[in-house]
Design a protein around this motif. Structure first.
Motif, PDB file in Angstrom:
ATOM      1  N   ILE A  63       0.832  -1.199   0.000  1.00  0.00           N
ATOM      2  CA  ILE A  63       0.000   0.000   0.000  1.00  0.00           C
ATOM      3  C   ILE A  63       0.875   1.261   0.000  1.00  0.00           C
ATOM      4  O   ILE A  63       0.573   2.229  -0.708  1.00  0.00           O
ATOM      5  CB  ILE A  63      -0.993  -0.022   1.179  1.00  0.00           C
ATOM      6  CG1 ILE A  63      -2.027  -1.132   0.954  1.00  0.00           C
ATOM      7  CG2 ILE A  63      -1.679   1.331   1.347  1.00  0.00           C
ATOM      8  CD1 ILE A  63      -2.889  -1.436   2.158  1.00  0.00           C
ATOM      9  N   VAL A  64       1.949   1.257   0.765  1.00  0.00           N
ATOM     10  CA  VAL A  64       2.878   2.398   0.762  1.00  0.00           C
ATOM     11  C   VAL A  64       3.412   2.614  -0.647  1.00  0.00           C
ATOM     12  O   VAL A  64       3.427   3.736  -1.163  1.00  0.00           O
ATOM     13  CB  VAL A  64       4.029   2.174   1.775  1.00  0.00           C
ATOM     14  CG1 VAL A  64       5.156   3.166   1.559  1.00  0.00           C
ATOM     15  CG2 VAL A  64       3.490   2.273   3.202  1.00  0.00           C
ATOM     16  N   GLU A  65       3.862   1.546  -1.293  1.00  0.00           N
ATOM     17  CA  GLU A  65       4.402   1.640  -2.653  1.00  0.00           C
ATOM     18  C   GLU A  65       3.346   2.132  -3.636  1.00  0.00           C
ATOM     19  O   GLU A  65       3.616   2.985  -4.477  1.00  0.00           O
ATOM     20  CB  GLU A  65       4.919   0.266  -3.096  1.00  0.00           C
ATOM     21  CG  GLU A  65       5.589   0.266  -4.439  1.00  0.00           C
ATOM     22  CD  GLU A  65       7.067   0.627  -4.374  1.00  0.00           C
ATOM     23  OE1 GLU A  65       7.608   1.036  -5.416  1.00  0.00           O
ATOM     24  OE2 GLU A  65       7.674   0.505  -3.300  1.00  0.00           O
ATOM     25  N   THR A  66       2.146   1.614  -3.512  1.00  0.00           N
ATOM     26  CA  THR A  66       1.068   1.973  -4.444  1.00  0.00           C
ATOM     27  C   THR A  66       0.644   3.430  -4.267  1.00  0.00           C
ATOM     28  O   THR A  66       0.594   4.191  -5.237  1.00  0.00           O
ATOM     29  CB  THR A  66      -0.136   1.032  -4.249  1.00  0.00           C
ATOM     30  OG1 THR A  66       0.285  -0.318  -4.449  1.00  0.00           O
ATOM     31  CG2 THR A  66      -1.253   1.365  -5.220  1.00  0.00           C
ATOM     32  N   ALA A  67       0.344   3.829  -3.039  1.00  0.00           N
ATOM     33  CA  ALA A  67      -0.133   5.194  -2.795  1.00  0.00           C
ATOM     34  C   ALA A  67       0.945   6.223  -3.153  1.00  0.00           C
ATOM     35  O   ALA A  67       0.663   7.225  -3.815  1.00  0.00           O
ATOM     36  CB  ALA A  67      -0.550   5.356  -1.336  1.00  0.00           C
ATOM     37  N   GLY A  68       2.177   5.979  -2.742  1.00  0.00           N
ATOM     38  CA  GLY A  68       3.256   6.905  -3.057  1.00  0.00           C
ATOM     39  C   GLY A  68       3.517   7.004  -4.550  1.00  0.00           C
ATOM     40  O   GLY A  68       3.732   8.090  -5.089  1.00  0.00           O
ATOM     41  N   SER A  69       3.471   5.879  -5.238  1.00  0.00           N
ATOM     42  CA  SER A  69       3.706   5.865  -6.686  1.00  0.00           C
ATOM     43  C   SER A  69       2.612   6.607  -7.447  1.00  0.00           C
ATOM     44  O   SER A  69       2.896   7.310  -8.424  1.00  0.00           O
ATOM     45  CB  SER A  69       3.801   4.427  -7.197  1.00  0.00           C
ATOM     46  OG  SER A  69       4.940   3.792  -6.687  1.00  0.00           O
ATOM     47  N   ILE A  70       1.374   6.452  -7.006  1.00  0.00           N
ATOM     48  CA  ILE A  70       0.264   7.144  -7.660  1.00  0.00           C
ATOM     49  C   ILE A  70       0.445   8.661  -7.522  1.00  0.00           C
ATOM     50  O   ILE A  70       0.366   9.405  -8.499  1.00  0.00           O
ATOM     51  CB  ILE A  70      -1.089   6.694  -7.075  1.00  0.00           C
ATOM     52  CG1 ILE A  70      -1.395   5.263  -7.514  1.00  0.00           C
ATOM     53  CG2 ILE A  70      -2.212   7.642  -7.509  1.00  0.00           C
ATOM     54  CD1 ILE A  70      -2.581   4.645  -6.780  1.00  0.00           C
ATOM     55  N   GLY A  71       0.705   9.127  -6.303  1.00  0.00           N
ATOM     56  CA  GLY A  71       0.865  10.566  -6.079  1.00  0.00           C
ATOM     57  C   GLY A  71       2.083  11.135  -6.781  1.00  0.00           C
ATOM     58  O   GLY A  71       2.007  12.188  -7.431  1.00  0.00           O
ATOM     59  N   ALA A  72       3.203  10.443  -6.674  1.00  0.00           N
ATOM     60  CA  ALA A  72       4.425  10.923  -7.311  1.00  0.00           C
ATOM     61  C   ALA A  72       4.281  10.940  -8.829  1.00  0.00           C
ATOM     62  O   ALA A  72       4.757  11.860  -9.494  1.00  0.00           O
ATOM     63  CB  ALA A  72       5.609  10.054  -6.889  1.00  0.00           C
ATOM     64  N   SER A  73       3.609   9.949  -9.377  1.00  0.00           N
ATOM     65  CA  SER A  73       3.382   9.924 -10.828  1.00  0.00           C
ATOM     66  C   SER A  73       2.459  11.050 -11.259  1.00  0.00           C
ATOM     67  O   SER A  73       2.680  11.682 -12.297  1.00  0.00           O
ATOM     68  CB  SER A  73       2.821   8.564 -11.257  1.00  0.00           C
ATOM     69  OG  SER A  73       3.796   7.554 -11.089  1.00  0.00           O
ATOM     70  N   ALA A  74       1.443  11.322 -10.448  1.00  0.00           N
ATOM     71  CA  ALA A  74       0.542  12.436 -10.764  1.00  0.00           C
ATOM     72  C   ALA A  74       1.306  13.751 -10.794  1.00  0.00           C
ATOM     73  O   ALA A  74       1.019  14.631 -11.609  1.00  0.00           O
ATOM     74  CB  ALA A  74      -0.587  12.508  -9.736  1.00  0.00           C
ATOM     75  N   ALA A  75       2.296  13.876  -9.912  1.00  0.00           N
ATOM     76  CA  ALA A  75       3.063  15.126  -9.825  1.00  0.00           C
ATOM     77  C   ALA A  75       3.898  15.392 -11.072  1.00  0.00           C
ATOM     78  O   ALA A  75       4.182  16.542 -11.384  1.00  0.00           O
ATOM     79  CB  ALA A  75       3.961  15.096  -8.589  1.00  0.00           C
ATOM     80  N   VAL A  76       4.298  14.350 -11.792  1.00  0.00           N
ATOM     81  CA  VAL A  76       5.195  14.542 -12.937  1.00  0.00           C
ATOM     82  C   VAL A  76       4.571  14.130 -14.269  1.00  0.00           C
ATOM     83  O   VAL A  76       5.223  14.189 -15.306  1.00  0.00           O
ATOM     84  CB  VAL A  76       6.533  13.790 -12.726  1.00  0.00           C
ATOM     85  CG1 VAL A  76       7.282  14.367 -11.531  1.00  0.00           C
ATOM     86  CG2 VAL A  76       6.329  12.292 -12.586  1.00  0.00           C
ATOM     87  N   LEU A  77       3.314  13.745 -14.250  1.00  0.00           N
ATOM     88  CA  LEU A  77       2.644  13.256 -15.458  1.00  0.00           C
ATOM     89  C   LEU A  77       2.637  14.289 -16.576  1.00  0.00           C
ATOM     90  O   LEU A  77       2.894  13.949 -17.737  1.00  0.00           O
ATOM     91  CB  LEU A  77       1.218  12.823 -15.113  1.00  0.00           C
ATOM     92  CG  LEU A  77       0.528  11.884 -16.082  1.00  0.00           C
ATOM     93  CD1 LEU A  77       1.328  10.606 -16.276  1.00  0.00           C
ATOM     94  CD2 LEU A  77      -0.860  11.557 -15.568  1.00  0.00           C
TER      95      LEU A  77
END
Length: 144
Positions: A63-77
């Protein structure tokens, strides 16, 4: 050939469609997903248990990996990038046999090449933190 281009992923793709059966099996449901915050929940129970009847720590790390990856990806999309985890440090603070757990992920640092996100997983009934993780991510170009 027309001038159409292939559609790039959107944040909705990351937040609404689990990228794999593995992530889907975690049960993590995203409620909000932006480049500065991800929230959601997971209903923890027997499907997540170790042989000793408590929720497996690997679920929290997922869950840590998933939630962090979603937010970080949104930031640089918008820059044509997504973020991949390079270090996941998850602390398992309290055991549980089951509950609804809220998930909140927020960036601690967002740079040009890397990001650091903090993810907190909390029992919604007691308000006690079950797990806490920091995820360092690398910003990389989206696949062609």
């Amino acid at each position: 050939m027309t001038g159409t281009t292939e559609a790039r992923p959107t944040i909705e793709d990351y937040g609404q469609k689990p990228p794999s059966r593995f992530v889907e099996a975690s049960g993590f449901v995203v409620e909000e997903a932006t480049g500065t915050k991800v929230t959601g929940y997971v209903d923890l129970g027997p499907d997540h248990h170790t042989p000793w009847g408590v929720v497996h720590g690997g679920l929290y790390a997922t869950i840590v990996e998933t939630a962090g990856s979603i937010g970080a990806s949104a930031a640089v999309l918008e820059r044509g990038q997504f973020a991949v985890g390079v270090n996941n440090s998850t602390d398992f603070l309290r055991s549980t046999t089951g509950c609804r757990a809220s998930v909140t992920a927020e960036p601690l640092q967002q740079g040009r090449t890397q990001q650091l996100w903090l993810v907190i997983i909390t029992d919604t009934t007691t308000g006690k933190v079950l797990a806490r993780g920091q995820l360092r991510l690398q910003n990389v170009p989206l696949p062609e």
